[in-house]
Design an enzyme around this catalytic site. Sequence first.
Site, PDB file in Angstrom:
ATOM      1  N   GLY A 199     -15.742 -13.163   0.989  1.00 40.27           N
ATOM      2  CA  GLY A 199     -15.669 -11.842   0.365  1.00 40.27           C
ATOM      3  C   GLY A 199     -15.514 -11.930  -1.137  1.00 40.27           C
TER       4      GLY A 199
ATOM      5  N   GLU B 283      -9.729 -14.202  -3.901  1.00 39.31           N
ATOM      6  CA  GLU B 283     -10.555 -13.614  -2.855  1.00 39.31           C
ATOM      7  C   GLU B 283     -10.858 -14.657  -1.782  1.00 39.31           C
ATOM      8  OE1 GLU B 283     -13.570 -10.337  -4.435  1.00 39.31           O
ATOM      9  OE2 GLU B 283     -13.930 -12.245  -5.419  1.00 39.31           O
TER      10      GLU B 283
ATOM     11  N   SER C  26       1.100  -9.864  -0.515  1.00 36.13           N
ATOM     12  CA  SER C  26       0.772  -8.442  -0.473  1.00 36.13           C
ATOM     13  C   SER C  26       1.119  -7.748   0.834  1.00 36.13           C
ATOM     14  CB  SER C  26      -0.715  -8.237  -0.777  1.00 36.13           C
ATOM     15  OG  SER C  26      -1.517  -8.930   0.166  1.00 36.13           O
TER      16      SER C  26
ATOM     17  N   LYS D 255       0.793  -1.221   0.000  1.00 41.07           N
ATOM     18  CA  LYS D 255       0.000   0.000   0.000  1.00 41.07           C
ATOM     19  C   LYS D 255       0.831   1.279   0.000  1.00 41.07           C
ATOM     20  CE  LYS D 255      -4.400  -1.422   0.369  1.00 41.07           C
ATOM     21  NZ  LYS D 255      -5.501  -0.968  -0.509  1.00 41.07           N
TER      22      LYS D 255
ATOM     23  N   SER E 243      -8.769  -0.420   6.808  1.00 40.05           N
ATOM     24  CA  SER E 243      -8.727  -1.359   7.933  1.00 40.05           C
ATOM     25  C   SER E 243      -7.329  -1.470   8.513  1.00 40.05           C
ATOM     26  CB  SER E 243      -9.196  -2.743   7.485  1.00 40.05           C
ATOM     27  OG  SER E 243      -8.273  -3.315   6.571  1.00 40.05           O
TER      28      SER E 243
ATOM     29  N   ASP F  16     -16.961 -10.491  -3.666  1.00 42.84           N
ATOM     30  CA  ASP F  16     -17.650  -9.426  -4.386  1.00 42.84           C
ATOM     31  C   ASP F  16     -17.144  -9.241  -5.809  1.00 42.84           C
ATOM     32  OD1 ASP F  16     -15.464  -8.471  -2.524  1.00 42.84           O
ATOM     33  OD2 ASP F  16     -15.622  -6.720  -3.829  1.00 42.84           O
TER      34      ASP F  16
END
Length: 334
Positions: free
Chosen positions: A224, A220, A320, A69, A94, A226
């Site tokens: 979750g 995923e 990640s 990030k 989060s 989506d």
Amino acid sequence: MTQSPTGPTGPGSTGVPDVVTFDDVRDAARRLAGVAHRTPVLRSRTLDALVGAEVHLKCENFQRVGAFKFRGAYNALSRLSPEQLARGVVAYSSGNHAQAVALAARELGSHAVIVMPEDSPKSKTDATAGYGAEIVRYDRYTGDRVALGRQLAEERGLALIPPYEHPHIIAGQGTAALELIEETGPLDALLTPVGGGGLMAGSATAATALVPGIRMIGVEPEAGDDTLRSLAAGHPVTIPVPHTIADGQAIATPGELTFAVNRRLLDSVVLVSDDEIRAAMKFAFERLKIVTEPSGASALAALLTGRVTPLPPRIGVIISGGNVGLERFLELLG
């Protein structure tokens, strides 16, 4: 379980919208040079033999703040005007984007206000505060973090830095895949965790430009899914806020910008259970000698469980992040 995107698809497709381009990713890489870490690519004969392929692990758990990030956050904040940096920034997250924005703001002489769920892992909350950010808490299951972030931005004159719905964020995240392929050469496939979709959108933009024909595979948590559902529907859909150990992927709906890229460049999405993520975290710790957080291990979990079919000869996997405290790590694996 997998789902192929609808509409114009295929690795290396040139039908990517103007959300972000490969030139944007390269420009982000130049901006991040000497600021972000060029993270290592790990190889393991044990892993190769176990899965039956040549695996290259891009270890973003060694990135600043312990996750990819920082790439997007710094790329976005560094483009703000001196006046805007003086007023400050606000973000919602989060944990990993929270830390990234807090550190990037500190590096650039600004200050950050971060909207975080009340149940964020303590290690992530403590780290965010340690970088000097002001933390505003909310309930992820009843509150609206986007509305709260926008309200704070308007009331205080802060620049809103979303975790994935921003071209500069997406371009910055894509530098992880750019570095990976620069080091490994052409890969047959790239496995990337999918939460809001920024890492995948940036990675797909870079990887398909560098290696036409590469398979982009998203991962995923089962709770979750989506993005998987959105690809099947052909538009972003919303699910209940997921209950999963992969807090970085506990997203109810993909971003509109990220989905615009991912529906064209993803080849499939694979689902993994929380128990499979735990097993991948344990394997990474015991056999690879690295610590991963649940979201950081999800792409590795997909590989270890044999969900990637047909199995490509040379495959990249993005680890990640590695932001998990000792107590949480022991709780998950004990």
